[in-house]
Each structure stands twice: as structure tokens, then as C-alpha cells.
Write an enzyme that holds these catalytic residues in place. Sequence first.
Site, PDB file in Angstrom:
ATOM      1  N   GLY A   1      -0.918  -2.039   6.544  1.00  0.00           N
ATOM      2  CA  GLY A   1      -0.907  -3.268   7.329  1.00  0.00           C
ATOM      3  C   GLY A   1      -2.211  -4.002   7.120  1.00  0.00           C
ATOM      4  CB  THR A   2      -3.591  -7.148   8.493  1.00  0.00           C
ATOM      5  OG1 THR A   2      -2.423  -7.845   8.040  1.00  0.00           O
ATOM      6  CG2 THR A   2      -4.819  -7.999   8.238  1.00  0.00           C
ATOM      7  N   GLY A   3      -5.637  -4.493   7.230  1.00  0.00           N
ATOM      8  CA  GLY A   3      -6.582  -3.413   7.477  1.00  0.00           C
ATOM      9  C   GLY A   3      -7.616  -3.684   8.548  1.00  0.00           C
TER      10      GLY A   3
ATOM     11  CB  THR B   1      -0.849  -0.036   1.292  1.00  0.00           C
ATOM     12  OG1 THR B   1      -1.784  -1.083   1.150  1.00  0.00           O
ATOM     13  CG2 THR B   1      -1.565   1.267   1.578  1.00  0.00           C
TER      14      THR B   1
ATOM     15  NE  ARG C   1      -9.758  -6.477   3.389  1.00  0.00           N
ATOM     16  CZ  ARG C   1      -8.701  -5.672   3.455  1.00  0.00           C
ATOM     17  NH1 ARG C   1      -8.426  -4.839   2.471  1.00  0.00           N
ATOM     18  NH2 ARG C   1      -7.912  -5.681   4.499  1.00  0.00           N
ATOM     19  CB  VAL C   2     -14.121  -1.965   2.258  1.00  0.00           C
ATOM     20  CG1 VAL C   2     -13.511  -0.582   2.424  1.00  0.00           C
ATOM     21  CG2 VAL C   2     -15.047  -2.000   1.045  1.00  0.00           C
ATOM     22  N   GLY C   3     -10.878  -2.455   3.089  1.00  0.00           N
ATOM     23  CA  GLY C   3      -9.887  -2.381   4.164  1.00  0.00           C
ATOM     24  C   GLY C   3      -9.957  -1.064   4.921  1.00  0.00           C
ATOM     25  CG  ASP C   4      -6.358   0.089   6.845  1.00  0.00           C
ATOM     26  OD1 ASP C   4      -6.265  -0.712   5.894  1.00  0.00           O
ATOM     27  OD2 ASP C   4      -5.389   0.742   7.264  1.00  0.00           O
TER      28      ASP C   4
HETATM   29  N1  ASP Z   1      -4.099  -1.744   4.740  1.00  0.00           N
HETATM   30  C1  ASP Z   1      -4.324  -2.363   3.471  1.00  0.00           C
HETATM   31  C2  ASP Z   1      -5.645  -3.096   3.511  1.00  0.00           C
HETATM   32  O1  ASP Z   1      -5.890  -3.811   4.454  1.00  0.00           O
HETATM   33  C3  ASP Z   1      -3.250  -3.302   3.038  1.00  0.00           C
HETATM   34  C4  ASP Z   1      -1.845  -2.819   3.238  1.00  0.00           C
HETATM   35  O2  ASP Z   1      -1.612  -1.785   3.825  1.00  0.00           O
HETATM   36  O3  ASP Z   1      -0.930  -3.483   2.777  1.00  0.00           O
HETATM   37  O4  ASP Z   1      -6.396  -2.982   2.587  1.00  0.00           O
END
Ligand code: ASP
Length: 363
Positions: free
Chosen positions: A279-281, A227, A255-258
Site C-alpha cells: 500500500g502507500t508506504g 509490491t 524516497r524509501v517506503g515501508d
Molecule cells: N508499500 C510500497 C511502498 O510504499 C508500495 C506498494 O506496496 O505498492 O513502497
Amino acid sequence: MTSHRRAPPAAILLLSLALAGCTASRQVAPAAQATTSGWALAIHGGAGVMDRETMSADTQAAYRAALQAALDKGASVLNQGGSALDAAENVVRTLEDDPLFNAGRGAVFTAAGRNELDAAIMDGATVKAGAVAGITGTRNPISLARAVMEKSPHVMLIGAGAETFGQQNGVEQAAPAWFFTERRWQSLKRTLAERGLPVPARPPGVGPEPVPVAKTDQMPEDRKFGTVGVVVRDRAGHLAAATSTGGTTAKLWGRVGDVPIIGAGTYANDESCAVSATGTGEYFIRLGVAREICNLVTYKGLSLQQAADEVIQKRLTALGGDGGIIAVAPDGTLAWSFNTSGMYRARQSEGQAPVIGIFRNEP
Ligand code: ASP
């Protein structure tokens, strides 16, 4: 009008000073870089498992050059007196067009073999924000997010509606093949194989799979991360944040992330700070990471670095989450914090040398 605000009792002041001191002594992230005037800029290109021994010198050099190019883009906007918002959008556009990163061109694929992109931008001066999610046909989702902020009465648009809005407002479109990279496709195939899921057809217009498939060592944690994000303080003292992503490899439909969730992956307010996360959203949404960092600065009096470390090193880590953030304060102080072994990152303050890093044990 009578003010009901009273000065805090001395005991509360002493307690907050003690709390700030405790947090400072547990700091584990690199030192913040402060400036009193002029612009300041920090960039990330994703966080994850990154190992100096397994990442080739060529790959390291490619990422460092890409980060330098993005810094240069931001610096040139800011040196001409451009706004934090313009610098943020331009930096992210540069990174979205670079296939090294998981945003725009080079984005990861969903389990169904599509690129579904999320992005957000926020203006600290007005506290206005624009966000988009599930985008498949817009070349630079960050510009679509900015159009949502400036030309619609809404903060977030998703999917087909967002694309229609972009077309109506002259935002550049792109075919699925524009976003495609063989590296991300192979990464999708590996992830689907691990999960015992079928491999979808290749996207239209990309041609058959090359034989043999070229082996790359790029980005060890290929399945996710990459990202891109930026935080800026311009010469006028205004802040902005912008973030753009393809999300996580083999994510489920819808799916929608952060990233497009204001306050989770992206936040800016001239009164407190600007933050962009990676990161893992799912964890960043649950913790409201970006807003929480700014709240700790505003309401608890923590320094930007202390607030970033409190949320990333302690709260995110305690929850089992992984990733990091970049941040800027109204006085131009820059900070970053991550709990992974690496984060592609760069920062520069006006008149000072740039700092670029990949691995944990760098400045
Ligand atoms: N934060 C992003 C998401 O979860 C992924 C990432 O930052 O690598 O969509």
C-alpha cells in the site's frame, strides 16, 4: 530470583475479553484459515483499485497463474522440510522475476526514470532481519536483504554501499534494462504529465519507444502497487516474512517506503506473528503496521484476523491510507485484510486446497 509478575485482576481480564468481542463483531475481512500442524503460506502481489469489469479475463488469468506459481514454489520448499526463511526468499525471487509485479523486473520508475528497489526479510525464530533500499543493480533485492541479515553486522544497507556489499558477497547483479517494462515506463510518463514534470531519457540499453505504444489494460491502478510479499510458517513452527517493491511511480530521489522498514511493511517473530504489507508506504511507516498487528496479538490477546482488521480497516483507513497485509500466526492460522477494492493474494495450508483472489468479494 523473585518474580514480580502477578496474575491480572479479574476486572482487567473481563475488560480485555469484552474488547476482543467488540472487535470481532466489526470484522469485515475474509475469514482466517487455521491449521494446527504442517506448513502454511500466504502471498500478496500488491493492493489497489481493481475492478472486475475493467480487468480483462486474460489479465486476471495471468495474475492468478503467477500467484499459483509462487505458491507452488513455496510449497515445494516446505514439502521438502525447508525452512520458512528459505520458502519466503524463494517465493519472493519468483515474483521479483515476473514482470507483472512491481518488484525486481517490472518495477515502477522514479521521477528520474530509474528503478530504485526496496526489500526486507525477517526470521521469526531468531528475530533477525535484513533490509535494503534504493537498489538499482541487483537482480533479486530479497536475496541481497538476506545476505545483509546473514553476512553483515547490520539490519539495513542502502544505495551504492548495499550494491558493493552484494558484489562482494556474490549476489547476482543486473543492468538497468533487466528491470525495464514498457508498461511501467508509459505509466511513469502519464504520472509525470499529470504533475507537469519533464519526462527523463529512457534507461540505457532499452532502445527507442515502440510506435505505436501497445495498449494494455494490465493492473488498472498502474501508477503504484504491485509490491510482492510472503509470510510463512514451516513444519517446525518457525515464521518468516519477506517483502520486495519498486515503491511508488514517480517517487522522488531517495524516497524509501515501508517495505524495508522493519515493523512497518515487514515483521516476523515466532512469539506473535509474521506480516507483509502493501500500500502507500508512508501511512504504513507512520502506523508501524506490521509490528502493531503482532503487538495487538501479543499484548491485547486479539486473534490474528481481529488484529489485522483493527489496524487496516480502522486505523489505516482513519488516517486516509490504502493497502493491505497478509499474516500468519505461530499455529499456522493465516489472515489477510485490505481496504482497497482488490489485492492480488493467495494462501495455502499443508494438505489443503489453495485460495487465490484478486477482488474484494472473493474468499
Ligand atoms: N508499500 C510500497 C511502498 O510504499 C508500495 C506498494 O506496496 O505498492 O513502497
